[in-house]
Scaffold this active site. Structure first.
Site, PDB file in Angstrom:
ATOM      1  N   ARG A  75       4.249  -3.058   7.280  1.00 38.80           N
ATOM      2  CA  ARG A  75       2.856  -3.198   7.717  1.00 38.80           C
ATOM      3  C   ARG A  75       2.430  -1.915   8.435  1.00 38.80           C
ATOM      4  O   ARG A  75       3.114  -1.454   9.345  1.00 38.80           O
ATOM      5  CB  ARG A  75       2.730  -4.373   8.684  1.00 38.80           C
ATOM      6  CG  ARG A  75       1.327  -4.506   9.219  1.00 38.80           C
ATOM      7  CD  ARG A  75       1.285  -5.163  10.561  1.00 38.80           C
ATOM      8  NE  ARG A  75      -0.060  -5.154  11.077  1.00 38.80           N
ATOM      9  CZ  ARG A  75      -0.364  -5.296  12.353  1.00 38.80           C
ATOM     10  NH1 ARG A  75       0.571  -5.475  13.243  1.00 38.80           N
ATOM     11  NH2 ARG A  75      -1.625  -5.266  12.740  1.00 38.80           N
TER      12      ARG A  75
ATOM     13  N   HIS B 115      -6.821  -6.288  10.378  1.00 37.63           N
ATOM     14  CA  HIS B 115      -6.458  -7.661   9.983  1.00 37.63           C
ATOM     15  C   HIS B 115      -6.745  -7.924   8.507  1.00 37.63           C
ATOM     16  O   HIS B 115      -6.933  -9.073   8.101  1.00 37.63           O
ATOM     17  CB  HIS B 115      -7.234  -8.732  10.792  1.00 37.63           C
ATOM     18  CG  HIS B 115      -7.001  -8.714  12.258  1.00 37.63           C
ATOM     19  ND1 HIS B 115      -8.021  -8.871  13.177  1.00 37.63           N
ATOM     20  CD2 HIS B 115      -5.870  -8.564  12.978  1.00 37.63           C
ATOM     21  CE1 HIS B 115      -7.516  -8.820  14.399  1.00 37.63           C
ATOM     22  NE2 HIS B 115      -6.219  -8.631  14.316  1.00 37.63           N
TER      23      HIS B 115
ATOM     24  N   GLU C  92       0.184 -13.224   7.215  1.00 33.26           N
ATOM     25  CA  GLU C  92       0.074 -11.803   6.881  1.00 33.26           C
ATOM     26  C   GLU C  92       1.341 -11.283   6.197  1.00 33.26           C
ATOM     27  O   GLU C  92       1.272 -10.437   5.314  1.00 33.26           O
ATOM     28  CB  GLU C  92      -0.235 -11.006   8.152  1.00 33.26           C
ATOM     29  CG  GLU C  92      -1.625 -11.339   8.683  1.00 33.26           C
ATOM     30  CD  GLU C  92      -1.898 -10.814  10.078  1.00 33.26           C
ATOM     31  OE1 GLU C  92      -2.358  -9.676  10.167  1.00 33.26           O
ATOM     32  OE2 GLU C  92      -1.660 -11.538  11.051  1.00 33.26           O
TER      33      GLU C  92
END
Ligand code: ADP
Length: 405
Positions: free
Chosen positions: A97, A187, A393
């Site tokens: 990420r 996000h 996520e």
């Protein structure tokens, strides 16, 4: 060929400045095989809490660097008791990420030496805490698992579809071109995931829907998802923009920032730290950044806790209304993340007064228990569906990594 793809296992890594969370995901079932998190990396008292095989194990090993942390994570994945793999070869790929991409990366990208160089040379100043930590974690993975493909999955990729008129600030266009100052959003993996889940839940194609997704957590952002693509989002050049958050101010007049800095005798850097760490609902309430504490305070009659919550609801609602206007309609509002999934007061406050848009909340359903699944909390006959959808996520990062391969 097909079979190999179906048995793929992907390690998802989310590195922060002193933390590192991971999940090993089986892409056939999209289930989590093992997960855990290292805390206090580089700080005395570091700890890894790891889960696998239905058990948990705590490692109190010293972790002076992210490299040592990654090595320990791999050890946990092999552990006799909680281990889930026999050999490193079982990990087909790693998805990292990455918080900030600037204009250097538009989509999920395979790690190569050139890509890593660009990440390190161009993007660190955009996310000074997160991107260097991620790069260290990537280098550590390259050392301990050489040859395993890795992907960079960016928080901002889903927002790359915003039109120029939405992402530009009203500054000198040449300065935008020269310095890359524009809205990027954050996000993105969460907004993408919940908007897709909403479409599935409603039995529609994403192309058929106009959705406002509200990712409300310690950091909060709201996105307009029209026909499956993001057309606007509330966070900006950095995650400081948009609604007021746990400790972040959200949008504020730039002149007020300069005025405050002068009055408080703060440097530019200190002022940014102040706006990130000392403001938001924590600053307004004077009590806490945690919404559970604010609700407890409000119930005891603390007016400033109530004010902080009501400001949050008001500002979130303002984005919902603005985005309905931007999309020329609204079919669905999605609430997700810590607050969105668990705080009925916020969901009720955001939806209150939106009947003119076709939003009607079922107050009883809104108060219902969070069972970890998708919940439709709109009243019978509400034209706009209001859904609570747990975000995931890590799964999006794993999916993007698998797709890239
Ligand atoms: P982030 O991932 O941005 O750190 P989260 O999405 O975990 O944040 O959200 C944290 C916020 O969610 C806190 O303000 C917390 O009070 C709120 N919250 C309310 N109820 C719960 C709950 N049952 N579990 C977790 N967070 C909750």
């Amino acid at each position: 060929m097909q079979k190999e793809q179906f048995t793929m296992k992907i390690l998802v890594i989310n590195a922060g400045s002193s933390s590192l969370k991971y999940q090993l995901i089986d892409m056939q079932t999209e289930g989590v095989i093992a997960k855990g998190g290292c805390e206090r990396i580089g700080i005395p008292g570091s700890v890894l809490k790891a889960k696998g095989n239905g058990k948990e194990k705590v490692y109190n090993n010293d972790m002076p660097s992210h490299k040592v942390a990654i090595e320990l994570v791999l050890e946990a994945l092999h552990d006799d008791e909680i281990g889930v793999i026999k050999s490193m070869k079982e990990i087909d790929a790693v998805g990292h990420r990455i918080v900030a991409s600037g204009e250097y990366f538009k989509k999920t990208t395979l790690v190569t030496p050139e890509v890593l160089k660009t990440l390190e040379e161009k993007t660190f100043e955009l996310a000074p805490l997160h991107n260097p930590a991620a790069a260290t974690a990537i280098r550590a993975c390259m050392e301990v698992m050489p040859g395993t493909p890795m992907a960079l999955v960016f928080d901002s990729s889903f927002h790359q579809t915003m039109p120029e008129k939405a992402y530009l600030y009203g500054i000198d266009y040449d300065d935008y071109k020269k310095y890359g100052v524009r809205k990027f959003g954050a996000h993105g993996t969460s907004h993408k995931f919940v908007s897709q889940e909403a479409a599935k839940f409603l039995g529609k194609k994403p192309e058929e829907l106009k959705i406002v997704t509200c990712h409300l957590g310690n950091g909060s952002s709201i996105s307009a998802v029209d026909g499956g693509v993001c057309v606007d989002t509330s966070m900006g050049f950095t995650p400081l923009a948009g609604v007021l958050m746990g400790t972040r101010s959200g949008d504020i007049d730039a002149s007020a920032v300069e005025f405050l800095a002068r009055k408080k005798g703060l440097s530019h850097a200190d002022m940014v730290t102040y706006l990130n760490k000392k403001c938001g609902v924590a600053g307004i309430s004077g009590v806490s950044s945690d919404f559970r504490d604010l609700e407890a305070g409000m119930e005891k009659g603390n007016e400033r806790c109530k004010l902080a919550l009501d400001m949050f609801n008001y500002q979130t609602k303002r984005f919902v209304g603005a985005y309905a206007a931007v999309m020329g309609g609204l079919d669905c509002i999605v609430f997700t993340a810590g607050i969105g999934e668990n705080t009925p007061y916020v969901r009720a406050g955001v939806c209150e007064g939106l009947e003119f848009l076709g939003v009607k909340l079922d107050l009883e359903k809104n108060e219902g228990k969070n069972d970890g699944g998708i919940r439709d909390i709109s009243a019978a006959g509400s034209r706009v569906k209001v859904l609570v959808i747990p975000t995931n996520e890590e799964l999006v990062i794993a999916r993007e990594t698998a797709e890239l391969l």
